[in-house]
Scaffold this active site. Structure first.
Site, PDB file in Angstrom:
ATOM      1  N   CYS A 162       5.247  -9.287 -10.327  1.00  0.00           N
ATOM      2  CA  CYS A 162       4.359  -9.392 -11.343  1.00  0.00           C
ATOM      3  C   CYS A 162       2.919  -9.556 -10.853  1.00  0.00           C
ATOM      4  CB  CYS A 162       5.318 -10.358 -12.353  1.00  0.00           C
ATOM      5  SG  CYS A 162       4.834 -12.156 -11.500  1.00  0.00           S
TER       6      CYS A 162
ATOM      7  N   HIS B 100      -3.430   4.949  27.627  1.00  0.00           N
ATOM      8  CA  HIS B 100      -3.839   5.853  26.927  1.00  0.00           C
ATOM      9  C   HIS B 100      -4.915   5.396  26.294  1.00  0.00           C
ATOM     10  CE1 HIS B 100      -2.930   1.430  25.889  1.00  0.00           C
ATOM     11  NE2 HIS B 100      -3.867   0.755  24.317  1.00  0.00           N
TER      12      HIS B 100
END
Length: 626
Positions: free
Chosen positions: A386, A545
Site C-alpha cells: 500500500c 566475458h
C-alpha cells in the site's frame, strides 16, 4: 595414522576456508554500510575544502555546515544503512536511533559506533518481528509496529549511550596515549601504528593539535623546522588507498575514487578516504605501512615543516616547507603513496577476483531454485503493498496469511510500501489505484489489482489457483525441462595449442560470434574486461566475458569451452579451461552453477583439464539442466 593425519588436514583446510569466507562476508557487510553513503562524504568534503577558514573560499556562514554534517549526518546515514541491511526499513529506523545514542556526548565523529549500533538496532527489530509473526490480531498491526520501534529504540539508544559510546572513546584515548609514548622514546616510524588507525577513528585533529603540534612548535624554535608536522598530515597513505581503488576496483567504488583523490590530495580533506578503509579494514595495513615508510624517508632526508599544514593538502605542505626542503618532503609523500598503493592493490585485487566466484555462487543458488527447491509451479512469497506499507497492507497481509494457513498453504506473505517492493518480487497485490506504480517498480512480477483489501474476489481466485498449482507440483515426479541451447557440443574444443591470453580470449569470442550468440564487437568488450580485471577464477579456469556496456552486442545467451592441456598464462596463473560467456538473461546460470560445483572437486577439475571426450565436459556442465 596417515588417515588420521589426512582427516586432520582436511578439517584444518575446511576451517581455514570457513574463516576466510566469514572474513570476506564481514568485509562485504562493512562495505555495504559505507558505500551507499560515499556521495554524502564527498559532499561534506567539498563543503569543508571550500568554506573552512583555511579552505579555498573561506566563508564563516557556509562553514557552519561542516560540523553538524560530520557529527550527525554521516554517522546517522551509516547507522541507518547498517540497520536497513539487517532489518529492512524498520531496521534502518532502529539503526539511526541506536546511532544517536553513541553520537550524543562524544566530542569526535562516531563512525565506529555507528557501524556497531546500526546493525544492532536492525537485528533487534528483526528478531522482534520474527517473534510476533502471525500473532498480531488484524487491525493492530500499525499500533504494534510503531510502539515496538519506539520501545526497542529507547532500549538500544540507552545501551549505545551508556555502554558502546564510552568503549569507543576509551579506544581513542588508548591510541592517543600510544602516539605520545612512541614519540617520547624516539621510535617515530612505529608511531604510524597508532596515528593511521587513529585517523580512521577521526582522532586526527586530537593527535595533530594535541600531541604532535606542540612538539613540532618546540622543535621549530630549536632548529627552524619540525618532522612532527608531517607525521599526521602526510597525504601519501590516503592517496595510495584511493589510487588503488581507482585502478583495481570496479563499479561505484571505482567511479567515486577520482573525486575523492582531488578532495583528499589537493583539497587536504583526509577524512574523505576514511570510509574506503572502513569498508575493508585489512587496508589498515596499507596505511600503516605507507605512513611508516614516509616517516623513515622524512627522517633519512631531514624533511620538516615550519608549521602545521591545514588542511593537509599537497599545496599546504609545500607552503609550510622551508626553502630548500621541497625534495625531502615530496620524496616522503611519494614513497608513502607507493607503499600504501602496492599493499592496498594486493588486497583490492584479491577481493575483486572473488567477484567472479561470487557470481558463480549466485548462479549455483539460482540453479537450485530452478531445479526444484523453489518450484516454478508455486509462489514462494506474496507481497501486499500500500502507499505507506503500515496500515491497510499490514492488515490485509495478516488476513491473507490466515486464509492460506486454513487451506494448508505455507507461503510467505509480507507487507510493504509501494516504494519498498523488492525488485525480485514474484507476486504483488495492490489496490487498483496503486497498481501502475507497483508495476513500474517490480516489472517482472505478476501483479494483482484489487478493490477491497479483505473480501476481493481476486484474492479468492488467487488462493484457489495456488491450491491447484501446489497439488500439481506435489504430484509431479518429473521436473520442468528445457532445451539446452546455451552450450553445444560443437562449441567444446579440446586439446588446443597453448597461445597468449589475448589470443585465447579472441578464440573464445570468435566461437561465440560464429555460433550466433554475439556480434563481432563483443570480442573487443571481452578484451576490455580482461584489461580491467582478470577473469581467471582459480583451479585452472578462466571465464572471459564482456563488460557491462556490451549487453547490446549479445543476441542470446551462450557459452563456449576451450581446453588447453598445457595451459594459457593468465597473469601468475595458468588456465586450462577458457570458458567464453555471453549472458543476456539468466539462462546460463545453470551451467555456471555446474562449473562452480566442478571446481570444488579436484578430480573433476583434473578430468576437465585432460579429457579427450567432449561428452564428459558437456555432461558435467549441463547436468540436470537438460
Amino acid at each position: 595414522m596417515n588417515e588420521n593425519i589426512a582427516a586432520s588436514e582436511n578439517q584444518l583446510n575446511k576451517n581455514t576456508k570457513d574463516t576466510k569466507e566469514k572474513i570476506q562476508s564481514f568485509g562485504r557487510f562493512l562495505s555495504g554500510m559505507v558505500m551507499p553513503n560515499i556521495g554524502a562524504f564527498i559532499a561534506w568534503g567539498i563543503i569543508t575544502a571550500l568554506f573552512i577558514p583555511t579552505g579555498w573560499r573561506p566563508n564563516e556562514n557556509l562553514a557552519a555546515l561542516v560540523g553538524p554534517m560530520i557529527t550527525y549526518l554521516l554517522p546517522l546515514l551509516i547507522g541507518y544503512t547498517g540497520g536497513k541491511m539487517v532489518g529492512e526499513t524498520r531496521g534502518g529506523v532502529l539503526g539511526a536511533v541506536a546511532t544517536m545514542g553513541v553520537i550524543v556526548g562524544a566530542d569526535i565523529p562516531m563512525f565506529i559506533g555507528a557501524m556497531i549500533m546500526g546493525p544492532v538496532g536492525g537485528y533487534a527489530i528483526k528478531k522482534f518481528d520474527e517473534a510476533v509473526e502471525g500473532k498480531i490480531p488484524a487491525g493492530f498491526e500499525m499500533l504494534v509496529n510503531n510502539f515496538s520501534v519506539g520501545i526497542i529504540g529507547t532500549i538500544v539508544a540507552l545501551l549505545a549511550y551508556l555502554a558502546i559510546g564510552p568503549v569507543v572513546l576509551g579506544l581513542n584515548n588508548v591510541l592517543r596515549a600510544g602516539v605520545e609514548g612512541i614519540v617520547n622514546v624516539g621510535l617515530l616510524p612505529l608511531a604510524s601504528l597508532f596515528i593511521e588507525p587513529g585517523k580512521i577513528l577521526f582522532l586526527n585533529n586530537a593527535m595533530n593539535h594535541g600531541v604532535l603540534g606542540p612538539l613540532g612548535i618546540q622543535q621549530v624554535n630549536e632548529i627552524g623546522k619540525s618532522l612532527f608536522f608531517l607525521l599526521e598530515t602526510n597525504p601519501g597513505p590516503g592517496l595510495g588507498i584511493l589510487l588503488a581503488y581507482w585502478v583495481f576496483s570496479k563499479g561505484m567504488v571505482k567511479q567515486s575514487a577520482p573525486g575523492a583523490v582531488i578532495i583528499h590530495f589537493l583539497g587536504g580533506i583526509h577524512e574523505i578516504y576514511f570510509p574506503y578503509v572502513l569498508m575493508n579494514p585489512i587496508l589498515l595495513l596499507a596505511v600503516v605501512a605507507g605512513g611508516a615508510s614516509g616517516i623513515l624517508t622524512f627522517s633519512a632526508l631531514g624533511a620538516g615543516l615550519v608549521a602545521t599544514p591545514s588542511p593537509g593538502s599537497i599545496f599546504a605542505l609545500m607552503a609550510m616547507t622551508p626553502r630548500g626542503g621541497y625534495i625531502p618532503v615530496l620524496a616522503g609523500v611519494i614513497v608513502s603513496t607507493a607503499v600504501s598503493f602496492l599493499i592496498a592493490a594486493y588486497f583490492i585485487k584479491r577481493n575483486n577476483n572473488k567477484l567472479d566466484e561470487n557470481e558463480l555462487m549466485e548462479a549455483k543458488e539460482k540453479a537450485v531454485e530452478l531445479k526444484g527447491k523453489k518450484s516454478k509451479l508455486t509462489v514462494s512469497r506474496i507481497i501486499f503493498a500500500c502507499d505507506a506499507g503500515m496500515g491497510s497492507s499490514a492488515m490485509a497481509a495478516t488476513n491473507l496469511k490466515s486464509k492460506l494457513r486454513d487451506v494448508g498453504l505455507d507461503i510467505e506473505v509480507i507487507n510493504t510500501s509501494i516504494n519498498e517492493i523488492p525488485k525480485d518480487a514474484e507476486l504483488v497485490i495492490t489496490h487498483e489505484g496503486l497498481s501502475s506504480r507497483a508495476k513500474a517498480i517490480a516489472k517482472d512480477a505478476e501483479h494483482i489489482s484489487i478493490k477491497d483489501y479483505f473480501h476481493d474476489s481476486e484474492i479468492d481466485c488467487l488462493i484457489t489457483r495456488l491450491q491447484k498449482k501446489t497439488n500439481v507440483a506435489g504430484n509431479s515426479e518429473v521436473s520442468e525441462t528445457e532445451d539446452n541451447g546455451i552450450l553445444k557440443k560443437s562449441n567444446i574444443k579440446l586439446n588446443q595449442k597453448s597461445v597468449e591470453k589475448t589470443e585465447a580470449i579472441k578464440m573464445a569470442g570468435q566461437l561465440l560470434v560464429d555460433s550466433g550468440y554475439v556480434d563481432k564487437d563483443y570480442i573487443d568488450a571481452m578484451l576490455k574486461r580482461e584489461e580491467q580485471l582478470s577473469t581467471y577464477i582459480g583451479m585452472g579456469v578462466a571465464i572471459p566475458h564482456g563488460v557491462g556496456s556490451s549487453k547490446s552486442s549479445i543476441k542470446k545467451s551462450g557459452m563456449v569451452v576451450l581446453q588447453f592441456p598445457n595451459g594459457v598464462d593468465f597473469g601468475e596463473e595458468k588456465a586450462y579451461l577458457v570458458i567464453g560467456i555471453a549472458g543476456s538473461g539468466n539462462e546460463h546460470l545453470n551451467i555456471l552453477s555446474n562449473i562452480a560445483s566442478a571446481l570444488e572437486d579436484e578430480e573433476d577439475v583434473e578430468m576437465l583439464k585432460n579429457t579427450k571426450n567432449v561428452e564428459k565436459i558437456y555432461n558435467k556442465f549441463t547436468a540436470e539442466t537438460m
